[in-house]
Enzyme design. Structure first.
Site, PDB file in Angstrom:
ATOM      1  N   LYS A  20      39.193  43.622  49.740  1.00 10.02           N
ATOM      2  CA  LYS A  20      38.054  44.410  49.284  1.00 10.02           C
ATOM      3  C   LYS A  20      37.326  45.041  50.482  1.00 10.02           C
ATOM      4  O   LYS A  20      37.590  44.672  51.632  1.00 10.02           O
ATOM      5  CB  LYS A  20      37.129  43.499  48.465  1.00 10.02           C
ATOM      6  CG  LYS A  20      37.791  42.984  47.169  1.00 10.02           C
ATOM      7  CD  LYS A  20      36.859  42.058  46.384  1.00 10.02           C
ATOM      8  CE  LYS A  20      37.487  41.626  45.066  1.00 10.02           C
ATOM      9  NZ  LYS A  20      36.565  40.765  44.268  1.00 10.02           N
ATOM     10  N   TYR A  60      39.081  46.853  36.236  1.00  8.17           N
ATOM     11  CA  TYR A  60      38.108  45.850  35.791  1.00  8.17           C
ATOM     12  C   TYR A  60      37.659  46.082  34.347  1.00  8.17           C
ATOM     13  O   TYR A  60      36.543  45.698  33.993  1.00  8.17           O
ATOM     14  CB  TYR A  60      36.905  45.830  36.745  1.00  8.17           C
ATOM     15  CG  TYR A  60      37.166  45.096  38.060  1.00  8.17           C
ATOM     16  CD1 TYR A  60      37.696  43.795  38.084  1.00  8.17           C
ATOM     17  CD2 TYR A  60      36.864  45.692  39.283  1.00  8.17           C
ATOM     18  CE1 TYR A  60      37.924  43.122  39.280  1.00  8.17           C
ATOM     19  CE2 TYR A  60      37.080  45.008  40.490  1.00  8.17           C
ATOM     20  CZ  TYR A  60      37.616  43.720  40.475  1.00  8.17           C
ATOM     21  OH  TYR A  60      37.833  43.049  41.661  1.00  8.17           O
ATOM     22  N   PHE A  68      27.015  42.423  35.968  1.00  5.52           N
ATOM     23  CA  PHE A  68      27.290  42.820  37.357  1.00  5.52           C
ATOM     24  C   PHE A  68      28.313  43.944  37.465  1.00  5.52           C
ATOM     25  O   PHE A  68      28.689  44.344  38.568  1.00  5.52           O
ATOM     26  CB  PHE A  68      27.769  41.602  38.160  1.00  5.52           C
ATOM     27  CG  PHE A  68      28.981  40.912  37.587  1.00  5.52           C
ATOM     28  CD1 PHE A  68      30.269  41.382  37.827  1.00  5.52           C
ATOM     29  CD2 PHE A  68      28.836  39.782  36.778  1.00  5.52           C
ATOM     30  CE1 PHE A  68      31.386  40.757  37.298  1.00  5.52           C
ATOM     31  CE2 PHE A  68      29.958  39.143  36.234  1.00  5.52           C
ATOM     32  CZ  PHE A  68      31.227  39.634  36.495  1.00  5.52           C
ATOM     33  N   ARG A  96      46.518  32.795  43.676  1.00  4.47           N
ATOM     34  CA  ARG A  96      45.181  32.426  43.181  1.00  4.47           C
ATOM     35  C   ARG A  96      44.674  31.176  43.908  1.00  4.47           C
ATOM     36  O   ARG A  96      43.506  31.079  44.256  1.00  4.47           O
ATOM     37  CB  ARG A  96      45.209  32.175  41.663  1.00  4.47           C
ATOM     38  CG  ARG A  96      45.444  33.402  40.799  1.00  4.47           C
ATOM     39  CD  ARG A  96      44.282  34.360  40.781  1.00  4.47           C
ATOM     40  NE  ARG A  96      43.116  33.856  40.068  1.00  4.47           N
ATOM     41  CZ  ARG A  96      42.051  34.602  39.763  1.00  4.47           C
ATOM     42  NH1 ARG A  96      42.009  35.898  40.081  1.00  4.47           N
ATOM     43  NH2 ARG A  96      41.030  34.076  39.144  1.00  4.47           N
ATOM     44  N   ARG A 113      38.677  32.837  50.282  1.00  2.00           N
ATOM     45  CA  ARG A 113      37.245  32.929  49.963  1.00  2.00           C
ATOM     46  C   ARG A 113      36.461  31.758  50.558  1.00  2.00           C
ATOM     47  O   ARG A 113      35.340  31.935  51.029  1.00  2.00           O
ATOM     48  CB  ARG A 113      37.055  33.008  48.443  1.00  2.00           C
ATOM     49  CG  ARG A 113      37.465  34.374  47.874  1.00  2.00           C
ATOM     50  CD  ARG A 113      37.571  34.350  46.367  1.00  2.00           C
ATOM     51  NE  ARG A 113      37.795  35.669  45.790  1.00  2.00           N
ATOM     52  CZ  ARG A 113      38.197  35.867  44.540  1.00  2.00           C
ATOM     53  NH1 ARG A 113      38.419  34.829  43.737  1.00  2.00           N
ATOM     54  NH2 ARG A 113      38.366  37.092  44.081  1.00  2.00           N
ATOM     55  N   ASN A 123      33.260  38.807  47.897  1.00  2.00           N
ATOM     56  CA  ASN A 123      34.220  37.713  48.025  1.00  2.00           C
ATOM     57  C   ASN A 123      35.587  38.126  48.586  1.00  2.00           C
ATOM     58  O   ASN A 123      36.587  37.455  48.367  1.00  2.00           O
ATOM     59  CB  ASN A 123      34.327  36.928  46.713  1.00  2.00           C
ATOM     60  CG  ASN A 123      34.823  37.768  45.572  1.00  2.00           C
ATOM     61  OD1 ASN A 123      35.069  38.977  45.733  1.00  2.00           O
ATOM     62  ND2 ASN A 123      35.001  37.163  44.413  1.00  2.00           N
ATOM     63  N   HIS A 126      40.967  40.313  46.150  1.00  2.00           N
ATOM     64  CA  HIS A 126      41.354  40.253  44.738  1.00  2.00           C
ATOM     65  C   HIS A 126      42.782  39.728  44.639  1.00  2.00           C
ATOM     66  O   HIS A 126      43.630  40.086  45.463  1.00  2.00           O
ATOM     67  CB  HIS A 126      41.310  41.656  44.107  1.00  2.00           C
ATOM     68  CG  HIS A 126      42.005  41.702  42.778  1.00  2.00           C
ATOM     69  ND1 HIS A 126      41.400  41.296  41.611  1.00  2.00           N
ATOM     70  CD2 HIS A 126      43.277  42.047  42.435  1.00  2.00           C
ATOM     71  CE1 HIS A 126      42.263  41.407  40.606  1.00  2.00           C
ATOM     72  NE2 HIS A 126      43.404  41.859  41.072  1.00  2.00           N
ATOM     73  N   GLU A 137      48.416  45.606  36.723  1.00  2.00           N
ATOM     74  CA  GLU A 137      47.702  46.041  37.929  1.00  2.00           C
ATOM     75  C   GLU A 137      48.641  46.739  38.918  1.00  2.00           C
ATOM     76  O   GLU A 137      48.268  47.741  39.526  1.00  2.00           O
ATOM     77  CB  GLU A 137      47.032  44.834  38.601  1.00  2.00           C
ATOM     78  CG  GLU A 137      45.877  44.285  37.762  1.00  2.00           C
ATOM     79  CD  GLU A 137      45.216  43.042  38.350  1.00  2.00           C
ATOM     80  OE1 GLU A 137      44.280  42.545  37.734  1.00  2.00           O
ATOM     81  OE2 GLU A 137      45.651  42.580  39.430  1.00  2.00           O
TER      82      GLU A 137
HETATM   83  P1  GDP Z   1      38.414  36.992  40.205  1.00  2.00           P
HETATM   84  O1  GDP Z   1      39.611  37.192  39.322  1.00  2.00           O
HETATM   85  O2  GDP Z   1      38.389  35.652  40.858  1.00  2.00           O
HETATM   86  O3  GDP Z   1      38.240  38.101  41.219  1.00  2.00           O
HETATM   87  O4  GDP Z   1      37.118  36.988  39.275  1.00  2.00           O
HETATM   88  P2  GDP Z   1      36.760  37.874  37.962  1.00  2.00           P
HETATM   89  O5  GDP Z   1      37.966  38.599  37.482  1.00  2.00           O
HETATM   90  O6  GDP Z   1      36.039  36.991  37.020  1.00  2.00           O
HETATM   91  O7  GDP Z   1      35.694  38.914  38.536  1.00  2.00           O
HETATM   92  C1  GDP Z   1      36.102  40.020  39.280  1.00  2.00           C
HETATM   93  C2  GDP Z   1      35.171  40.205  40.450  1.00  2.00           C
HETATM   94  O8  GDP Z   1      33.851  40.493  39.960  1.00  2.00           O
HETATM   95  C3  GDP Z   1      34.975  38.977  41.335  1.00  2.00           C
HETATM   96  O9  GDP Z   1      35.989  38.785  42.291  1.00  2.00           O
HETATM   97  C4  GDP Z   1      33.655  39.302  41.995  1.00  2.00           C
HETATM   98  O10 GDP Z   1      33.816  40.256  43.052  1.00  2.00           O
HETATM   99  C5  GDP Z   1      32.892  39.986  40.858  1.00  2.00           C
HETATM  100  N1  GDP Z   1      32.056  39.021  40.151  1.00  2.00           N
HETATM  101  C6  GDP Z   1      32.431  38.042  39.299  1.00  2.00           C
HETATM  102  N2  GDP Z   1      31.375  37.347  38.834  1.00  2.00           N
HETATM  103  C7  GDP Z   1      30.287  37.911  39.427  1.00  2.00           C
HETATM  104  C8  GDP Z   1      28.888  37.648  39.353  1.00  2.00           C
HETATM  105  O11 GDP Z   1      28.432  36.744  38.656  1.00  2.00           O
HETATM  106  N3  GDP Z   1      28.075  38.458  40.113  1.00  2.00           N
HETATM  107  C9  GDP Z   1      28.546  39.456  40.886  1.00  2.00           C
HETATM  108  N4  GDP Z   1      27.695  40.204  41.604  1.00  2.00           N
HETATM  109  N5  GDP Z   1      29.868  39.739  40.974  1.00  2.00           N
HETATM  110  C10 GDP Z   1      30.724  38.974  40.260  1.00  2.00           C
HETATM  111 MG    MG Z   2      40.016  38.637  37.879  1.00  2.00          MG
END
Ligand code: GDP
Ligand code: MG
Length: 161
Positions: A20, A60, A68, A96, A113, A123, A126, A137
């Protein structure tokens, strides 16, 4: 040994990994790539780009109702990404694990992370979360001609070289 004929059943698993904008800004690209190489996965696609809103909203789409979501898209388009496809046995699940929990506060030390980030909104990386998700994807971010099906020399008998 003879190279096996390719059929759907022996196509190797692939996943999409993206560094990212914060990871690129913090010069973590080399260290992150090193972890995947060292683990034993094979890089089959790599590019650096500034992502459009269109591709990010598709990437996304499952999160569009989250509070968010708009800040996530701003973050992801705030600078260049390094987007990669990695291949190997069980690469989706193992990646993962290597990436760690979404919230860096919960991510184990030793994960990307857990070692490089402190807040969920920055973070660093991805990783696709399922084999089906990875296929979607990869199709979104890459054209199939830009994914290289190459043989590792150390996994090929010398008679073939
Ligand atoms: P990942 O698959 O571990 O990346 O997590 P998700 O698919 O649930 O979310 C995608 C991305 O959205 C995450 O990697 C974070 O960058 C962001 N994100 C997820 N939850 C939050 C949150 O509660 N707050 C904020 N600001 N960003 C979030
Ligand atoms: Mg995800």
């Amino acid at each position: 040994w003879h190279r096996s004929k390719s059929s759907l059943s022996d196509v190797k698993e692939r996943t999409l990994i993206a560094i990212k904008p914060d990871g690129v800004q913090r010069r973590l690209v080399g260290q992150i790539i090193q972890r995947f190489e060292q683990r034993g996965f094979k890089l089959v696609g790599l590019k650096m780009l500034q992502a459009s809103q269109d591709i990010l909203s598709e990437h996304y789409c499952d999160l569009r109702t989250k509070p968010f979501y708009s800040s996530l898209l701003r973050y992801m388009s705030s600078g260049p990404l390094v987007v990669m496809v990695w291949e190997g046995h069980n690469v989706v699940q193992t990646s993962r694990t290597m990436v760690g929990s979404t919230n860096p506060a919960e991510a184990q030390a030793g994960t990307v992370r857990g070692d490089f980030s402190i807040h969920v909104s920055r973070n660093v990386i991805h990783a696709s979360d399922s084999v089906e998700g990875a296929q979607k994807e990869i199709q979104l971010w890459f054209q199939s001609k830009d994914l290289l099906d190459w043989d590792c020399w150390d996994q090929t008998s010398t008679s073939e070289v």
